[in-house]
Design an enzyme around this catalytic site. Structure first.
Site, PDB file in Angstrom:
ATOM      1  N   HIS A  96       0.845  -1.205   0.000  1.00  0.00           N
ATOM      2  CA  HIS A  96       0.000   0.000   0.000  1.00  0.00           C
ATOM      3  C   HIS A  96       0.869   1.240   0.000  1.00  0.00           C
ATOM      4  CE1 HIS A  96       1.093  -0.389   4.233  1.00  0.00           C
ATOM      5  NE2 HIS A  96       0.803   0.896   4.379  1.00  0.00           N
ATOM      6  N   ASP A  98       0.529   5.105   2.000  1.00  0.00           N
ATOM      7  CA  ASP A  98      -0.291   5.759   3.019  1.00  0.00           C
ATOM      8  C   ASP A  98      -0.970   7.007   2.450  1.00  0.00           C
ATOM      9  OD1 ASP A  98       0.891   3.924   4.786  1.00  0.00           O
ATOM     10  OD2 ASP A  98       2.470   5.343   5.342  1.00  0.00           O
ATOM     11  N   HIS A 258       4.750   0.315   0.287  1.00  0.00           N
ATOM     12  CA  HIS A 258       5.436  -0.476   1.314  1.00  0.00           C
ATOM     13  C   HIS A 258       4.489  -1.531   1.863  1.00  0.00           C
ATOM     14  CE1 HIS A 258       3.692   3.000   3.478  1.00  0.00           C
ATOM     15  NE2 HIS A 258       3.524   2.167   4.498  1.00  0.00           N
ATOM     16  N   ARG A 273       5.923   6.367  14.471  1.00  0.00           N
ATOM     17  CA  ARG A 273       5.821   6.937  13.130  1.00  0.00           C
ATOM     18  C   ARG A 273       5.436   8.404  13.181  1.00  0.00           C
ATOM     19  NH1 ARG A 273       1.497   5.072   8.487  1.00  0.00           N
ATOM     20  NH2 ARG A 273       0.632   7.155   8.597  1.00  0.00           N
TER      21      ARG A 273
HETATM   22  O1  LIG Z   1       5.491  -1.303  10.456  1.00  0.00           O
HETATM   23  C1  LIG Z   1       5.970  -1.059   9.351  1.00  0.00           C
HETATM   24  O2  LIG Z   1       7.036  -1.523   8.980  1.00  0.00           O
HETATM   25  C2  LIG Z   1       5.212  -0.149   8.424  1.00  0.00           C
HETATM   26  C3  LIG Z   1       3.776  -0.027   8.802  1.00  0.00           C
HETATM   27  C4  LIG Z   1       3.023   0.900   7.894  1.00  0.00           C
HETATM   28  O3  LIG Z   1       2.472   0.519   6.901  1.00  0.00           O
HETATM   29  C5  LIG Z   1       3.010   2.323   8.205  1.00  0.00           C
HETATM   30  O4  LIG Z   1       3.489   2.729   9.280  1.00  0.00           O
HETATM   31  O5  LIG Z   1       2.504   3.089   7.369  1.00  0.00           O
HETATM   32 FE   LIG Z   2       1.753   2.206   5.719  1.00  0.00          FE
END
Ligand SMILES: O=C(O)CCC(=O)C(=O)O
Ligand SMILES: [Fe+2]
Length: 282
Positions: A96, A98, A258, A273
């Site tokens: 996907h 974001d 990702h 994040r």
């Molecule tokens: O946990 C991860 O490695 C990425 C998770 C994810 O898709 C995000 O934080 O947007």
């Molecule tokens: Fe993500």
């Protein structure tokens, strides 16, 4: 220490020889340029706390406070990307990008590893610059000048489903049906010109792109699936990032996909994040 940028196989670049807590303006500019060029940048052995994380992200732009993920208890700017030992699903467990469900999709995110499983929990990235470049002429002409509709309602709203088997859902750790119902399903070009690099990138993704503009989901499916299948099967444009303590990854939502691998059942994985605001795409 000398700042060194080493492209990684497939997509992205590893940046060494810097301390993210104490970046000079020249170092920051080199990092920003590497981000625009490579789509994903990776750092190792960084000793950063929450304030350092926020300060680094803020150099790229304003912080987007996530509407769907749980926030860090002490820092609302930091979203918790967490999987506890008892959880089965993870966040981002399918290819996907974001925020494509926003009119002005977020530029990118800076993800810091805080607690890692003993094994597994790597993150895959794919280059949407390379995905566009390697489409055959027939597919390129089939999508030329077209737009696509994106939505987050099936993921974050009431009765979220796992459409395309690429769910971003995570068992109550995400979701906010009140906010999700206000999402308006924006339209973006299928091929965008990247706001930072000026390069063309394929901008559809299996989690949030529902159809081509002016077509139903069913009418769109044959061509849309071909685009997705091209990225799934083009391993040359993928990279696999193996997290270690002190690792940080920053990805560009406009030029990469990702996928957080969910192969560490029964273990905890805690990531912090921070997401940076973006702009309308053309
Ligand atoms: O946990 C991860 O490695 C990425 C998770 C994810 O898709 C995000 O934080 O947007
Ligand atoms: Fe993500």
């Amino acid at each position: 220490m000398t700042l060194t940028i080493t492209p990684t196989q497939g997509v992205g670049a590893e940046i060494t020889g810097i301390d993210l807590k104490a970046l000079s303006d020249a170092e920051f500019q080199a990092i920003e340029q590497a981000f625009a060029e490579h789509g994903a940048i990776f750092f190792r052995d960084q000793d950063t706390n929450e304030d350092d994380h926020i300060a680094f992200a803020q150099r790229f732009g304003d912080i987007n406070i996530n509407r769907f993920f749980g926030a860090h208890p002490g820092y609302p700017q930091i979203a918790m990307v967490a999987k506890e030992p008892g959880d089965t699903d993870n966040i981002g467990g399918g290819w996907h990008t974001d925020h494509s469900y926003d009119f002005e999709p977020a530029l990118g995110s800076v993800l810091v590893a805080r607690e890692l499983p003993a094994t597994g929990g790597d993150t895959m990235f794919a280059s949407m610059y390379a995905a566009y470049e390697t489409l055959d002429d027939e597919l390129k002409s089939a999508i030329e000048g077209r737009n696509a509709v994106h939505s987050g309602r099936h993921i974050f709203g009431e009765g979220a489903d796992t459409h395309y088997n690429q769910s971003d859902a995570g068992e109550g750790r995400i979701g906010n049906s009140d906010v999700a119902e206000t999402l308006k399903d924006p339209v973006h070009p299928v091929v965008i010109t990247h706001p930072l690099s000026g390069k063309k990138a394929l901008y559809v993704n299996p989690a949030f792109t529902v159809s081509f503009e002016g077509e139903s989901r069913d009418e769109s499916a044959p061509l849309m699936s071909k685009l997705f299948a091209h990225v799934f099967s083009s391993h040359a444009l993928h990279t696999r990032f193996v997290w270690k303590p002190g690792s940080i990854a920053m990805w560009d939502n406009c030029s990469t996909w990702h996928w957080a691998l969910n192969d560490y059942q029964g273990q905890r994985r805690i990531m912090h994040r921070i997401t940076i605001e973006g702009c309308a795409l053309h």
